[in-house]
Design a protein around this motif. Structure first.
Motif, short mmCIF file in Angstrom:
data_model
loop_
_atom_site.label_atom_id
_atom_site.label_comp_id
_atom_site.label_asym_id
_atom_site.label_seq_id
_atom_site.Cartn_x
_atom_site.Cartn_y
_atom_site.Cartn_z
N UNK A 157 -30.42 -20.67 6.55
CA UNK A 157 -29.80 -22.17 6.99
C UNK A 157 -30.98 -22.73 7.38
N UNK A 158 -30.80 -24.08 7.32
CA UNK A 158 -31.94 -24.88 7.75
C UNK A 158 -32.09 -24.58 9.36
N UNK A 159 -33.23 -24.38 9.90
CA UNK A 159 -34.61 -25.19 9.14
C UNK A 159 -35.45 -23.80 8.67
N UNK A 160 -34.61 -22.80 8.43
CA UNK A 160 -35.49 -21.68 7.68
C UNK A 160 -36.05 -21.75 6.14
N UNK A 161 -37.22 -21.47 5.94
CA UNK A 161 -37.69 -21.60 4.68
C UNK A 161 -38.58 -20.35 4.42
N UNK A 162 -38.51 -20.08 3.18
CA UNK A 162 -39.50 -18.98 2.60
C UNK A 162 -40.71 -20.00 2.29
N UNK A 163 -41.76 -19.78 2.84
CA UNK A 163 -42.99 -20.24 2.78
C UNK A 163 -44.14 -19.65 1.84
N UNK A 164 -43.83 -18.42 1.79
CA UNK A 164 -44.91 -17.53 1.08
C UNK A 164 -44.50 -16.39 0.53
N UNK A 165 -45.08 -15.88 -0.31
CA UNK A 165 -44.65 -14.22 -1.01
C UNK A 165 -43.56 -14.42 -2.25
N UNK A 166 -43.33 -13.19 -2.71
CA UNK A 166 -42.63 -13.21 -3.83
C UNK A 166 -41.38 -12.17 -3.65
N UNK A 167 -40.02 -12.50 -4.13
CA UNK A 167 -39.05 -11.43 -4.05
C UNK A 167 -38.32 -11.36 -5.57
N UNK A 168 -38.72 -10.13 -5.99
CA UNK A 168 -38.36 -10.20 -7.43
C UNK A 168 -37.34 -8.97 -7.52
N UNK A 169 -36.14 -9.31 -8.09
CA UNK A 169 -34.90 -8.60 -7.95
C UNK A 169 -34.69 -8.37 -9.57
N UNK A 170 -34.91 -7.10 -10.18
CA UNK A 170 -34.56 -6.71 -11.32
C UNK A 170 -35.45 -8.03 -12.27
N UNK A 171 -36.43 -7.98 -12.11
CA UNK A 171 -37.13 -9.07 -12.76
C UNK A 171 -37.10 -10.22 -12.47
N UNK A 172 -36.23 -10.88 -11.54
CA UNK A 172 -36.03 -12.34 -11.60
C UNK A 172 -36.72 -12.64 -10.24
N UNK A 173 -37.33 -13.98 -10.28
CA UNK A 173 -37.79 -14.62 -9.11
C UNK A 173 -36.95 -14.96 -8.16
N UNK A 174 -36.46 -14.29 -6.97
CA UNK A 174 -35.51 -14.88 -6.31
C UNK A 174 -35.72 -15.97 -5.51
#
Lengths: 676, 337
Positions: A63-80
């Motif tokens: 929820x706001x005000x949370x944000x992914x500011x850096x890093x990668x999450x790859x789930x079965x090849x997809x960039x989440x």
């Protein structure tokens, strides 16, 4: 260790920050891990360590005000991280499902169970409405619901917490996801129900091959289910490895502290009853310290710790973020100063509190004018004594009547039958005016440190209130006494001028204790005083209570649903089931030789943070839940769930009989079901 | 369920009777004399005239006898004769009530049809221009005084722009349709008279907007708050984790929960609209109960006041009952076994 298959989930250098008005809260600050198909990964840590935010980041349920500011999450090849909202929606609930902590609020109260379960499937178009309904019934049956068809048409409020969590699990597995994330799924449940749910989770993982990420603050729960563990502290992973390794030989001081702070069933407490705690608070997430984030609280800290350590491998398949153990050093277990083990339960003395055949029945509203009131027998004939200076533990599942019992003993509600004698005076029917002077001598500490302190009063007023009420201090003397009380519970004098909301849960519970101590009582009832707290804070409060008992000679009646805690601080234990005492014995004796099947099943349900022992120990699977106290089973009330029940149990009510000195049990077949 | 309904109805009847007693006592205790207001200064100085008047209206009887007469009349469906109009009170009420029901119902529907969606959309698009607009509308609606709003509307839309017709239920040049229900919007089409229907509808526009304003504001505000509250619940997060589309999260999960407080408010608001038309009817020359109430009150017309009280009490009790019943239908947690 892992199979050759590609990992399904790869999280790298994840940073999830909260952009609040008060600054940037760096809740998750550089987390990396991978998950292979069918693997069970546990994430453990205290509140605010970032474990939940990590999990929610995976399916971007932030929820706001949370944000992914850096890093990668790859789930079965997809960039989440950069997936479109629509693509993300298609993954949520279908490929990655999530189960949350509180089953009581996770179901929509105005929609039928069936509708909520079916929409999970129809939303992803894998099933038509009819097929989804049929599958819903199958799923609920698989989750252990006795009448799944009826449950489909039921409303959420008719179901207990355990049943609701089964529904949530059915929703989680509805679309056969690749990954299930369970965020503290059993924290809000009783131990016996927790054991059932964890068993179910383990089975489903084995049968369906669904990978599981299990988040918990309880190392025992993690060790029970998971094949790999991440320990999180201050937004980072501080240790990673197999539960066997972590639990027998922790290589990060925080893991070490978590492990030793929890009171354990598998370790005797014949010496000092104090638990190992780490002092202080976790650092401020808006401004992490530069070096090792645990340094300020670490008992092992060395000079090098001013530099920030990396998570580095320390042997096969494990890693730790610690300078001390980097070169293979181990952390020695804490040494307990063994106190002289004196028998603290006095004999031949008059009991401070005597409870005889005590009952509390509640009249429920009648269905119509013509029918009689239905009676809820919350407490139904309870006997026990509390001797001066001892601690009596009162245990049982939710709904067994333990809180009602406490309230009746305090005369906060009127008893229906029986007798309460406090220090030689019969207070059963004493008028409120006559009992008032006695109130000074018996005080209560409540479970909820948030609801039990008036938010509009400063701590100083909260503490001086009872003093003035009982006329204990002269006009100017309250201030000095408040300072004394705060000092007694380990809070600074400045706390008096602050409001409750400025304190953490553990600190509030210290304030509650200080309030109880204000009038210098001899007897304190703690109604689950530590259940709402983190493990380390629990240990601090327990230690505080033990210390106060030694200094002030207090007598405790300690109510809890956690057997490990009760064992730790109690001299004697009373086990309650559906309004009756089923077994009572000195603490050591009860755990060495539990006789009642219910006591045995309670002991077996507690997760032990030791995978070897957990595997060796026999689990007594307790069927179902506590029956309704409006219409309790005939004879022995436990017989409907008892593995040893016979015809005699339905016909004849077992009475509490002495099996050994001080050890009483109400069972026709004592010792027939054993865990130890 | 039937049993529940029966017991609720019994209680409702008692409540209504109690309300008449209270009003009866209050009306007789106020320091005013209907003799003076009815007969005028000169006649009131003549003791014979006063005695005759008092005897004629039963004012010379003891208080309890008069209440007893009212009660026995009530059970025979007789509310007495209005001192002001010299006609049976029941006839007066039957004549004036339809116009009020018509105006209040249209106003209520307007408030509901505009307010509910506005509140929902405002919550869904929180802090966007549409949310700000909704909040401004509800603020103005709640805080603008009725009389002020009525005069402004009349001055602008009737006086200056001439978009809307003036006060009154229909134009002076239009013949009212034969009375069947007394509600113009129903009677006119029944008589096949569509010109009258449109004329009556046009006359309803301004007074119903004025009457609806504060209710609309309240409903918008309450719906918005209830939606936001519902959207912050755990089950919404669960619905998102299930991968439901936004529409079904909002309308399928949040709205049914948000409706609960709105129903309570809506019921009370409707009752208030039905009974609180005094100002609006007076300004718009609306021949309804509101005006009748006002006239009866200034004349100290006891029989009429008692009759109106009865109607008001009955409306409130009935609406409350309906609210409770719809609550049981909407929220499974309060439904009976």
């Amino acid at each position: 260790m892992h199979d050759a298959a590609e990992p399904i989930l790869r999280v790298e250098n994840l940073h999830t920050w909260f952009f609040t008005d008060g600054g940037v809260v760096r809740a998750v600050d550089g987390v990396s891990f991978t998950l292979h198909p069918g693997e069970t990964l546990g994430i453990v840590g205290e509140s605010g360590s970032g474990k939940s935010v990590t999990a929610k980041s995976i399916i971007r349920l932030l929820d706001e005000p949370a944000r992914i500011v850096e890093g990668t999450i790859s789930f079965r090849g997809r960039d989440m991280v950069h997936l479109s909202d629509e693509a993300l929606r298609e993954i949520r609930g279908a490929e990655i499902a999530m189960v949350f902590q509180d089953p009581m609020t996770s179901l929509n109260p105005v929609l039928r169970i069936g509708r909520q379960l079916v929409e999970t499937m129809t939303a992803h178009r894998r099933f038509g409405a009819k097929a989804a309904r049929e599958r819903g019934v199958t799923l609920l049956r698989r989750m252990g619901m006795a009448t799944p068809e009826r449950a489909m048409n039921g409303w959420p409020h008719r179901f207990s917490g355990g049943m609701r969590q089964r529904v949530m699990l059915a929703m989680g597995f509805a679309n056969e996801p690749t990954l299930l994330i369970a965020d503290e799924p059993t924290t809000a449940l009783d131990v016996t129900i927790q054991a059932q749910i964890l068993d179910l989770l383990r089975e489903l993982n084995a049968d369906l091959g669904t990978a599981v990420i299990l988040i918990s603050h309880d190392l025992g729960v993690i060790a029970d289910v998971c094949s790999r563990v991440l320990v999180m502290y201050a937004g980072e992973v501080v240790e990673e490895g197999a539960p066997e390794d972590l639990l027998s030989d922790p290589r990060h001081p925080y893991t070490w502290a978590l492990l030793h702070a929890a009171p354990r069933l598998d370790q005797a407490n014949d010496g000092d009853r104090r638990l190992t705690t780490i002092e202080g608070q976790p650092p401020d997430a808006r401004d992490w310290p530069a070096g090792c984030r645990f340094r300020a609280r670490c008992p092992f800290a060395v000079a090098k710790c001013v530099e920030h350590p990396d998570l580095l491998p320390i042997g096969e398949d494990r890693a730790a973020r610690c300078w001390v153990t980097q070169d293979g050093a181990t952390l020695r277990p804490p040494t307990h100063a063994r106190a002289v083990g004196e028998a603290r339960t006095a004999t031949g003395v008059q009991p401070l509190l005597e409870v005889r055949a005590l009952a509390k029945h509640f009249e429920l509203p009648r269905d119509s004018f013509l029918e009689p009131h239905r009676i809820l027998r919350a407490v139904d004939g309870v006997d026990f004594d509390v001797f001066p200076g001892e601690t009596v533990g009162l245990v049982g599942e939710s709904g067994c009547g333990k809180s009602t019992l406490a309230r009746v003993v305090m005369r906060l509600t009127e008893p229906t039958e029986g007798r309460i004698v406090f220090d030689g005076q019969d207070i059963t029917h004493m008028s409120q005016a006559a009992i008032r002077p006695l109130r000074r001598r018996m005080q209560m500490i409540f479970q909820d440190p948030y609801g039990s302190l008036n938010p509009r009063m400063m701590v100083g007023e909260i503490l001086s209130g009872p003093l003035r009420l009982h006329g204990l201090v002269p006009a100017g003397g309250a201030r000095e006494r408040v300072r004394e009380l705060l000092d007694l519970v380990g809070l600074p004098p400045a706390a008096a001028a602050r409001f409750p909301h400025e304190f953490s849960g553990g600190q509030r519970q210290r304030i509650s204790i200080a309030r109880a101590l204000a009038v210098e009582p001899g007897f304190i009832i703690g109604d689950e005083p530590i259940s709402a707290l983190d493990v380390n804070i629990q240990a601090q409060i327990i230690n505080l209570m033990i210390g106060l008992q030694e200094r002030l000679g207090l007598t405790y009646l300690f109510i809890a649903h956690d057997l490990a805690v009760v064992r730790h601080i109690s001299d004697r234990i009373v086990v309650l089931y559906l309004g009756r005492v089923v077994e009572t014995a000195p603490s050591q004796e009860l755990f060495a030789r539990p006789l009642h099947p219910y006591t045995n099943s309670l002991i077996s349900a507690v997760p032990v943070p030791d995978p070897h022992l957990a595997r060796r120990r026999r689990r007594i699977a307790l069927q179902g839940e506590v029956p309704n106290a409006v219409d309790p089973p005939s004879g022995c009330r436990f017989r409907t769930r008892c593995p040893a029940a016979a015809t005699r149990c339905a016909e004849e009510t077992p009475s509490l009989t002495q099996a050994a000195p001080g050890h009483f049990v109400a069972c026709h077949f004592p010792g027939s079901v054993t865990v130890v | 369920m039937l049993r529940y309904l029966a017991s609720r109805l019994c209680i409702a009847v008692l409540m209504v009777l109690l309300a008449t007693l209270v009003i009866f006592l209050i009306a007789n205790m106020v320091p005013g004399d209907p003799v003076l207001t009815q007969l005028g200064d000169i006649a009131a100085n003549n003791p014979d005239m006063v005695a005759a008047f008092r005897h004629r209206w039963g004012l010379d009887l003891p208080l309890w006898d008069r209440y007893w007469i009212f009660l026995t009349g009530l059970f025979h469906g007789d509310l007495g004769i209005s001192i002001g109009s010299q006609r049976p009170v029941l006839e007066d009420i039957a004549q004036y009530a339809p116009a009020t029901v018509e105006l209040s119902t249209i106003a209520f529907l307007l408030a509901l049809i505009v307010g509910l969606p506005l509140g929902v959309v405002a919550a869904m698009k929180r802090d966007t221009w549409i949310d700000h607009l909704a909040r401004s509308i509800s603020l103005v609606g709640v805080s603008a005084p009725t009389f002020w709003l009525a005069f402004v509307m009349l001055a602008v839309f009737y006086g200056a722009l001439e978009w809307a017709p003036g006060p009154g239920q229909i134009s002076a040049s239009t013949f009212p349709p034969p009375t069947i229900t007394g509600i113009m919007l129903i009677d006119a089409p029944l008589a096949g008279d569509w010109d009258t229907f449109w004329d009556a509808a046009a006359h309803l526009v301004l007074p119903s907007i004025v009457l609806a304003a504060s209710t609309l504001g309240l409903i918008t505000r309450t719906t918005r708050a209830a939606m936001l509250e519902a959207l912050s619940q755990d089950y919404i997060r669960v619905a998102r984790a299930k991968g439901l589309v936004r529409r079904s999260i909002m309308l399928g999960h949040a709205l049914p929960n948000a409706l609960l407080p709105v129903v309570t408010l809506g019921g009370l608001a409707y009752a208030q609209l039905l009974t609180g038309t005094v100002l609006t009817e007076s300004i718009f020359s609306w021949p309804g109960l509101g005006r009748y109430t006002f006239q009866s009150a200034v004349r100290l017309d006891f029989p009429a006041i008692m009759g109106i009280t009865l109607v008001v009490a009955a409306i409130y009790v009935l609406v409350n009952l309906l609210v409770d019943l719809s609550y049981a239908a909407l929220d499974p947690r309060v439904s009976r076994r």
